[in-house]
Enzyme design. Structure first.
Site, short mmCIF file in Angstrom:
data_model
loop_
_atom_site.label_atom_id
_atom_site.label_comp_id
_atom_site.label_asym_id
_atom_site.label_seq_id
_atom_site.Cartn_x
_atom_site.Cartn_y
_atom_site.Cartn_z
N GLU A 129 -3.01 5.57 13.13
CA GLU A 129 -2.53 6.76 12.42
C GLU A 129 -2.89 8.03 13.23
OE1 GLU A 129 -3.88 7.20 8.37
OE2 GLU A 129 -2.36 8.73 7.94
N HIS A 185 -3.34 8.17 5.42
CA HIS A 185 -3.42 6.85 4.80
C HIS A 185 -4.85 6.31 4.95
CE1 HIS A 185 -2.28 3.01 3.24
NE2 HIS A 185 -2.62 2.38 4.34
N LYS A 224 -9.45 8.06 0.51
CA LYS A 224 -10.01 6.70 0.36
C LYS A 224 -11.48 6.62 0.74
CE LYS A 224 -5.54 4.39 1.03
NZ LYS A 224 -4.71 5.53 1.50
N CYS A 263 0.82 -1.23 0.00
CA CYS A 263 0.00 0.00 0.00
C CYS A 263 0.84 1.27 0.00
CB CYS A 263 -0.92 -0.01 1.19
SG CYS A 263 -1.83 -1.55 1.31
N PHE A 298 1.50 -3.13 4.04
CA PHE A 298 1.91 -4.44 4.51
C PHE A 298 3.43 -4.53 4.35
CE2 PHE A 298 -2.19 -7.15 3.66
CZ PHE A 298 -2.85 -6.42 4.63
N HIS A 351 -9.53 1.86 -1.52
CA HIS A 351 -8.08 1.70 -1.35
C HIS A 351 -7.48 1.07 -2.60
CE1 HIS A 351 -4.22 1.17 0.21
NE2 HIS A 351 -4.44 0.37 1.23
#
Lengths: 406, 85
Positions: free
Chosen positions: A308, A297, A329, A158, A393, A334
């Protein structure tokens, strides 16, 4: 030496081209719908942010279409739009034009369809490997436009798009290129890929009948992200050369930070997120106090958005509440390796237009998410600095810092 | 299908697969490279032809194909026997 953004191209579920994308984003339009690219009716997650009106035959020949995966096609369109926006790169020698693209899954659309054929004992299409390989988007951008310089691909899940843009900044600073076409592309609204994220309980499964309300970063009761697809491309040049050729300048790409959690392969870690943002700010020669906007994010997972928020509060202290935050998003889902490239374009447009696009579906915030996320309605706010966060990830955290030039 | 019929169909098929190529300029002895097809293009062409003509090219044999006539001959000798409708 300053690196500036002189062109942008975006292909997203809420619009193709920056004008369409930004107008939809400011108006809080959701691009999430029921999946159309395959029959998802028996899936737990049946919705996605697809680029529904994307037709590669409008800009690619049959041969190109045959030889390219959908993620490459999305990248090629975004690159074309960005290059047009930048007025072309004829001023540069081809060996000095680099390409740096991020993609988490690469040509997985091809991989899934070819694998299916293999399992059915049907012949495997000849372009299976060149379409699937993660660097095919970067390679085809080079082939299409004759860009013969450094050609790199970042595949960091990501955070791929952010790493690709960060790598471009490094190339320009190191003198390895004079201009870099940088961004991310992803096309993974696919049966196997969606299944894989479902198994990890990463996707929302409770909003199949309310797609536009499904992606709800920071909201109470959020239960996962919505898969998206798209591409975002920036044209990055050294300021002096950009000015010399009379290019319009949107913003400066002032800093880039990257940090690995080195803890867990999929779980987020606050320390790594703080370190990435801190490094981007330091890299730009700035202090945390000067950050006015964050394109978060914020994927809409229960844990991710909370971590976050905590990272932002830890780094910025009491000032965190004054930072205008927004989550792209919430509208586009995403798009994995493309997400930070699309988020970067939203960040740059916020600086450029003085408008922060909203985080939609935020009627009631999670009590643990208590910052200013620009809920539901765009805000006029003249910001001079904006971070774009991307946490992936692999424990990969990247943050890029854009500033106005004034 | 007889040879002439297969030849006409193969030529028509190639003309639809290759951009800016007029069927009237293709004949049995046309070499793939003369039609603007590189080796990868040729592999893709044969892959698509398998679906279009309902046959499977033996990959070892197909490696040696260099002309339109090679495809025509292969289809002619390997075409599926007429099945009852």
């Amino acid at each position: 030496m300053r690196v500036v953004v002189t062109g942008m191209g975006v292909v997203s579920p809420i619009g193709i081209g920056v004008d369409q994308f930004w107008s939809a984003a400011v108006n809080g339009v959701s691009g999430i719908k029921r999946i159309t690219s395959f029959d998802a009716s028996s899936r737990r997650s049946q919705i996605a942010g697809e680029v529904a009106d994307f037709d590669p035959s409008t800009f690619l020949s049959q041969k190109y279409i045959e030889q390219t995966d959908r993620f490459t096609q999305l990248a090629l369109l975004a690159a074309r739009l960005a290059l047009e926006d930048a007025g072309g790169l004829d001023a540069y020698e081809s060996r000095r034009i680099g390409v740096s693209i991020g993609s988490g899954m690469g040509g997985f659309s091809t991989f899934e369809s070819s694998a299916l054929r293999k399992f059915r004992s049907q012949p495997v299409p000849p372009f299976t490997v060149p379409r699937t390989m993660a660097n095919s988007a970067a390679a085809w951008i080079a082939i299409r436009h004759g860009f013969k310089g450094m050609n790199l691909t970042s595949s960091t899940a990501c955070s791929s798009g952010a790493n690709a843009i960060g790598a471009a900044l490094d190339l320009l600073r190191a003198g390895r290129a004079d201009v870099v076409v940088a961004g991310g592309a992803e096309a993974c609204v696919l049966p196997l890929t969606i299944n894989g994220f479902e198994i990890l309980h990463a996707l929302t499964t409770t909003s199949n009948d309310n797609p536009t309300g499904a992606s709800r970063p920071f909201a109470k009761g959020r239960d996962g992200f919505v898969m998206g697809e798209g591409a975002g491309i920036l044209i990055l040049e050294k300021e002096e050369q950009a000015r010399h050729r009379g290019a319009k300048i949107y913003a400066e790409l002032a800093g880039y930070g990257q940090a690995c959690d080195a803890t867990h392969i999929v779980m987020p870690d606050m320390e790594g997120q703080i370190a990435a943002m801190q490094e981007a700010i330091r890299d730009a020669g700035m202090e945390p106090d000067s950050i006015e906007h964050i394109n978060a994010h914020a994927t809409s997972t229960p844990l991710g958005d909370t971590v976050e928020t905590r990272a932002i509060k830890n780094l910025f202290g009491a000032r965190a509440a004054d930072i205008a935050i927004s989550a792209t998003k919430s509208m586009v889902g995403h798009s994995i390796g493309a997400s930070a490239a699309i988020g970067s374009i939203a960040t740059i447009m916020a600086l450029h237009t003085g408008t922060i696009h909203p985080t939609i579906n935020l009627d009631e915030a999670d009590p643990e998410c208590d910052l200013d996320y620009t809920p539901n309605v765009a805000q006029k706010r003249s910001v001079r600095t904006g971070l774009c966060n991307a946490f992936g990830f692999g424990g990969n955290n990247a943050s890029i810092l854009f500033t106005t030039l004034a | 299908m007889d040879t002439a019929e297969i030849e006409a169909k193969v030529i028509q098929f190639i003309a639809t697969k290759v951009e800016n190529l007029d069927a009237s300029t293709i004949n049995r002895s046309s070499k793939f490279e003369e039609l603007g097809l590189d080796s990868m293009d040729t592999i893709q062409l044969l892959f698509d032809a398998e679906d279009a003509f309902g046959i499977n090219f033996d990959s070892e044999e197909a490696k040696g194909f260099s002309t339109v006539g090679d495809i025509v001959s292969y289809i002619e000798t390997h075409q599926p026997s007429a099945a009852p409708q």
